[in-house]
Design a protein around this motif. Structure first.
Motif, PDB file in Angstrom:
ATOM      1  N   VAL A 159       0.814  -1.224   0.000  1.00 16.58           N
ATOM      2  CA  VAL A 159       0.000   0.000   0.000  1.00 16.58           C
ATOM      3  C   VAL A 159       0.850   1.279   0.000  1.00 16.58           C
ATOM      4  O   VAL A 159       0.534   2.235  -0.712  1.00 16.58           O
ATOM      5  N   PHE A 160       1.917   1.294   0.794  1.00 15.80           N
ATOM      6  CA  PHE A 160       2.554   2.588   1.065  1.00 15.80           C
ATOM      7  C   PHE A 160       3.811   2.918   0.270  1.00 15.80           C
ATOM      8  O   PHE A 160       3.960   4.045  -0.192  1.00 15.80           O
ATOM      9  N   TYR A 163       3.495   3.907  -3.662  1.00 14.91           N
ATOM     10  CA  TYR A 163       2.591   5.065  -3.817  1.00 14.91           C
ATOM     11  C   TYR A 163       3.285   6.316  -3.275  1.00 14.91           C
ATOM     12  O   TYR A 163       3.269   7.380  -3.902  1.00 14.91           O
ATOM     13  N   THR A 164       3.896   6.181  -2.117  1.00 13.81           N
ATOM     14  CA  THR A 164       4.567   7.339  -1.509  1.00 13.81           C
ATOM     15  C   THR A 164       5.757   7.785  -2.359  1.00 13.81           C
ATOM     16  O   THR A 164       5.995   8.989  -2.520  1.00 13.81           O
ATOM     17  N   TRP A 168       5.699  11.505  -3.582  1.00 10.35           N
ATOM     18  CA  TRP A 168       6.634  12.429  -2.923  1.00 10.35           C
ATOM     19  C   TRP A 168       8.082  12.315  -3.428  1.00 10.35           C
ATOM     20  O   TRP A 168       8.921  13.150  -3.070  1.00 10.35           O
ATOM     21  N   ARG A 182      -2.347  10.069   7.747  1.00  7.38           N
ATOM     22  CA  ARG A 182      -3.676  10.393   7.220  1.00  7.38           C
ATOM     23  C   ARG A 182      -4.430   9.135   6.791  1.00  7.38           C
ATOM     24  O   ARG A 182      -5.659   9.150   6.682  1.00  7.38           O
ATOM     25  N   TYR A 193     -13.252   5.945   3.495  1.00  8.90           N
ATOM     26  CA  TYR A 193     -11.928   6.580   3.554  1.00  8.90           C
ATOM     27  C   TYR A 193     -11.828   7.525   4.743  1.00  8.90           C
ATOM     28  O   TYR A 193     -10.758   7.711   5.315  1.00  8.90           O
ATOM     29  N   ASN A 291      -6.604   3.418  -6.061  1.00  8.03           N
ATOM     30  CA  ASN A 291      -5.175   3.750  -5.928  1.00  8.03           C
ATOM     31  C   ASN A 291      -4.332   2.664  -6.585  1.00  8.03           C
ATOM     32  O   ASN A 291      -4.640   1.467  -6.465  1.00  8.03           O
ATOM     33  N   THR A 293      -1.076   1.210  -6.080  1.00  5.74           N
ATOM     34  CA  THR A 293      -0.067   1.241  -5.025  1.00  5.74           C
ATOM     35  C   THR A 293       1.143   0.361  -5.331  1.00  5.74           C
ATOM     36  O   THR A 293       2.111   0.380  -4.570  1.00  5.74           O
ATOM     37  N   ARG A 300      -3.346   7.432  -8.776  1.00 11.96           N
ATOM     38  CA  ARG A 300      -4.731   6.983  -8.575  1.00 11.96           C
ATOM     39  C   ARG A 300      -5.598   7.381  -9.757  1.00 11.96           C
ATOM     40  O   ARG A 300      -5.249   8.289 -10.510  1.00 11.96           O
ATOM     41  N   TYR A 336       1.313  20.471  -3.073  1.00 12.58           N
ATOM     42  CA  TYR A 336       1.601  19.898  -1.750  1.00 12.58           C
ATOM     43  C   TYR A 336       2.903  20.473  -1.205  1.00 12.58           C
ATOM     44  O   TYR A 336       3.965  20.288  -1.817  1.00 12.58           O
ATOM     45  N   TYR A 371      -0.378  21.188   5.143  1.00  8.88           N
ATOM     46  CA  TYR A 371      -1.176  20.174   4.442  1.00  8.88           C
ATOM     47  C   TYR A 371      -2.583  20.227   5.016  1.00  8.88           C
ATOM     48  O   TYR A 371      -2.955  19.391   5.829  1.00  8.88           O
TER      49      TYR A 371
HETATM   50  N1  UDP Z   1      -0.692   6.752   0.895  1.00  9.82           N
HETATM   51  C1  UDP Z   1      -0.125   5.607   0.372  1.00  9.82           C
HETATM   52  N2  UDP Z   1      -0.927   4.715  -0.276  1.00  9.82           N
HETATM   53  C2  UDP Z   1      -2.246   4.907  -0.426  1.00  9.82           C
HETATM   54  C3  UDP Z   1      -2.835   6.065   0.098  1.00  9.82           C
HETATM   55  C4  UDP Z   1      -2.025   6.984   0.745  1.00  9.82           C
HETATM   56  O1  UDP Z   1       1.081   5.418   0.468  1.00  9.82           O
HETATM   57  O2  UDP Z   1      -2.925   4.039  -1.026  1.00  9.82           O
HETATM   58  C5  UDP Z   1       0.178   7.712   1.599  1.00  9.82           C
HETATM   59  C6  UDP Z   1       0.907   8.634   0.606  1.00  9.82           C
HETATM   60  O3  UDP Z   1       2.160   8.981   1.159  1.00  9.82           O
HETATM   61  C7  UDP Z   1      -0.031   9.829   0.564  1.00  9.82           C
HETATM   62  C8  UDP Z   1      -0.465   9.916   2.014  1.00  9.82           C
HETATM   63  O4  UDP Z   1      -0.586   8.550   2.441  1.00  9.82           O
HETATM   64  O5  UDP Z   1       0.632  10.993   0.102  1.00  9.82           O
HETATM   65  C9  UDP Z   1      -1.742  10.656   2.271  1.00  9.82           C
HETATM   66  O6  UDP Z   1      -2.769  10.123   1.474  1.00  9.82           O
HETATM   67  P1  UDP Z   1      -4.088  10.966   1.149  1.00  9.82           P
HETATM   68  O7  UDP Z   1      -5.010  10.065   0.410  1.00  9.82           O
HETATM   69  O8  UDP Z   1      -4.582  11.600   2.380  1.00  9.82           O
HETATM   70  O9  UDP Z   1      -3.503  12.083   0.163  1.00  9.82           O
HETATM   71  P2  UDP Z   1      -4.217  13.235  -0.668  1.00  9.82           P
HETATM   72  O10 UDP Z   1      -5.606  12.774  -0.991  1.00  9.82           O
HETATM   73  O11 UDP Z   1      -4.154  14.451   0.193  1.00  9.82           O
HETATM   74  O12 UDP Z   1      -3.336  13.350  -1.880  1.00  9.82           O
END
Ligand code: UDP
Ligand code: FAD
Length: 390
Positions: A159-160, A163-164, A168, A182, A193, A291, A293, A300, A336, A371
């Motif tokens: 998941v993380f 995507y991160t 980022w 978050r 969500y 998403n 991921t 997404r 961001y 944020y």
């Molecule tokens: N995130 C992730 N995988 C996901 C959803 C979120 O790694 O499937 C991490 C990612 O770092 C993201 C952060 O959690 O920037 C915050 O997600 P959010 O959906 O709140 O972001 P936003 O909708 O503000 O872009």
């Protein structure tokens, strides 16, 4: 010469629109709003595309809050469509793919591991963190229990981490921990969500809500107007509008570095590229947002009809989001803030520079380099006006 305006607001996004309305309505001030885009609403702006689908031009926006004051306030300007956002991660599984609820929860556990294994892990999770509680992925990774630690690795990996990296350009350990917090692991079968008390989208769209917010006899909105053309900050600590000293309140909701010609260096941001596609089908995907991921270059895909409830046979528009480093090139939008100690210190220099102007206030996601969700912005705008009008 008599001054025509008592207050100047830079930006017609949520921060600027709420502040302008409050200053005019509650404070009896004559307010001029300068907006560089050709529309109001800032990043929450929506419009009908060429296919007739209501889209959010700057990415999907779902309103959610626990703050009754904010909800009641905005409800003066819109009715709401009750929409509970649900997100899934599209991940490879075996030969095919599967959809995993995000935030990762007890339903995701079953999808990932099957019922029997999930049951055992669920018991351990609940014993460690409590039913219906949330635990961040970085906390879960600290678990001393080898099975929970392996589960944390699975969630981190599926998941993380990718995507991160896409969003980022850094790992979850490298970014502000509040960001991944978050989207915590949720020890629940609630697949929404957000768990906030009030959730939804303005019925009829965000743009009409903004138009109503700004529709006041003492609010004048100048679109296609960059504040840099009309507002100057003198070395003498005096703000000037069209060259004449302006002593009224100036609320600035743009980027703090731009206000000072980026004189200490640019504040780092991530920007996004949005790619829309219209497809000749009733529905493209099962959820409002899916998403990606594990793979794909975009983070997404959002299908707006799920969010807005718009009924339109055999036509739907989806949006793919690609994140990139913000360079400040003309037309690029900083979305961001990249929050870390070095960037906060740089921001503090701009904030100190702003403090030299006693009538200048920085408000909003850009100007405060934070944020913030929409509800937090509305709350801050109301609080600032409470302060200015007391
Ligand atoms: N995130 C992730 N995988 C996901 C959803 C979120 O790694 O499937 C991490 C990612 O770092 C993201 C952060 O959690 O920037 C915050 O997600 P959010 O959906 O709140 O972001 P936003 O909708 O503000 O872009
Ligand atoms: P903005 O909306 O950025 O408005 C600032 C305005 O100032 C802009 O219109 C800009 O053009 C104008 N401006 C800047 N500089 C100047 C200048 N020099 N002269 C004139 N005008 C200027 N929040 C949620 O609650 N739910 C969500 O689902 C959600 N999804 C999001 C998805 C994405 C992709 C992004 C980027 C944000 C999302 N947000 C969401 C956050 C939300 O967009 C912000 O909280 C909100 O828009 C902030 O309002 P603001 O007025 O501070 O800033």
């Amino acid at each position: 010469m008599e001054q025509r305006y008592d207050c100047l607001v830079v930006g017609a996004g949520l921060a600027g629109a709420v502040a302008a309305r409050e200053l005019a309505e509650r404070g009896g001030r004559r307010v001029l709003v300068l907006e560089r885009r050709s529309h109001v609403g800032g990043n929450a702006y929506d419009r009908f595309d060429e296919a007739g689908v209501l889209i959010h031009q700057y990415g999907p926006h779902i309103f959610h809050t626990n703050d009754k004051r904010v909800f009641d306030y905005l409800s003066r300007f819109t009715a709401w469509r009750n929409y509970q956002h649900k997100v899934v991660a599209n991940i490879p599984k075996g030969e095919g793919r599967t959809l995993l609820p995000v935030p990762f929860n007890l339903v995701s556990l079953e999808v990932a591991f099957g019922r029997r294994r999930a049951r055992a892990l669920e018991e351990k999770l609940i014993a460690a963190y409590g039913a219906e509680n949330k635990v961040t992925i970085l906390e879960l990774r600290q678990s001393p229990d080898p099975e929970l630690s392996a589960l944390a690795d699975y969630v981190y990996d599926h998941v993380f981490v990718r995507y991160t990296m896409k969003q980022w350009g850094q790992t979850p350990e490298e970014i502000d921990p509040n960001t991944t917090a978050r989207v915590p692991v949720f020890l629940s079968r609630d697949c929404r969500y957000f768990q906030d008390e009030y959730q939804g989208l303005p019925l009829g769209g965000y743009t009409p809500m903004f138009e109503k917010l700004l529709d006041h006899p003492d609010v004048t909105v100048a679109l296609d107007t960059d504040a840099g053309r009309r507002l100057t900050l003198g070395e003498d600590g005096i703000t000037r509008l069209d060259g004449a000293a302006f002593a009224g309140t100036v609320i600035y909701t743009g980027a703090a570095d731009e206000l000072f010609g980026c004189r200490f260096g640019r504040l780092p941001y991530r920007t996004l590229e949005f790619q829309c596609e219209t497809h000749p089908v009733d529905a493209y995907q099962t959820h409002g947002t899916v998403n990606y991921t594990m793979d794909e270059a975009f983070t997404r895909i959002t299908e707006f009809k799920h969010l807005t409830g718009q009924v339109l046979p055999k036509t739907t528009t989806i949006m793919k989001e690609y994140a990139r480093a913000y360079t400040g090139r003309p037309g690029e939008i900083p979305y961001y803030a990249i929050i870390n100690d070095a960037n906060n210190a740089l921001y503090a220099r701009y904030r100190s520079a702003a403090e030299r102007y006693p009538n200048l206030r920085l408000l909003g996601r850009l100007a405060e380099y934070k944020y913030y969700n929409m509800d937090a912005i509305a709350k801050r705008a109301l609080a600032l006006c409470d302060d200015l009008l007391k």
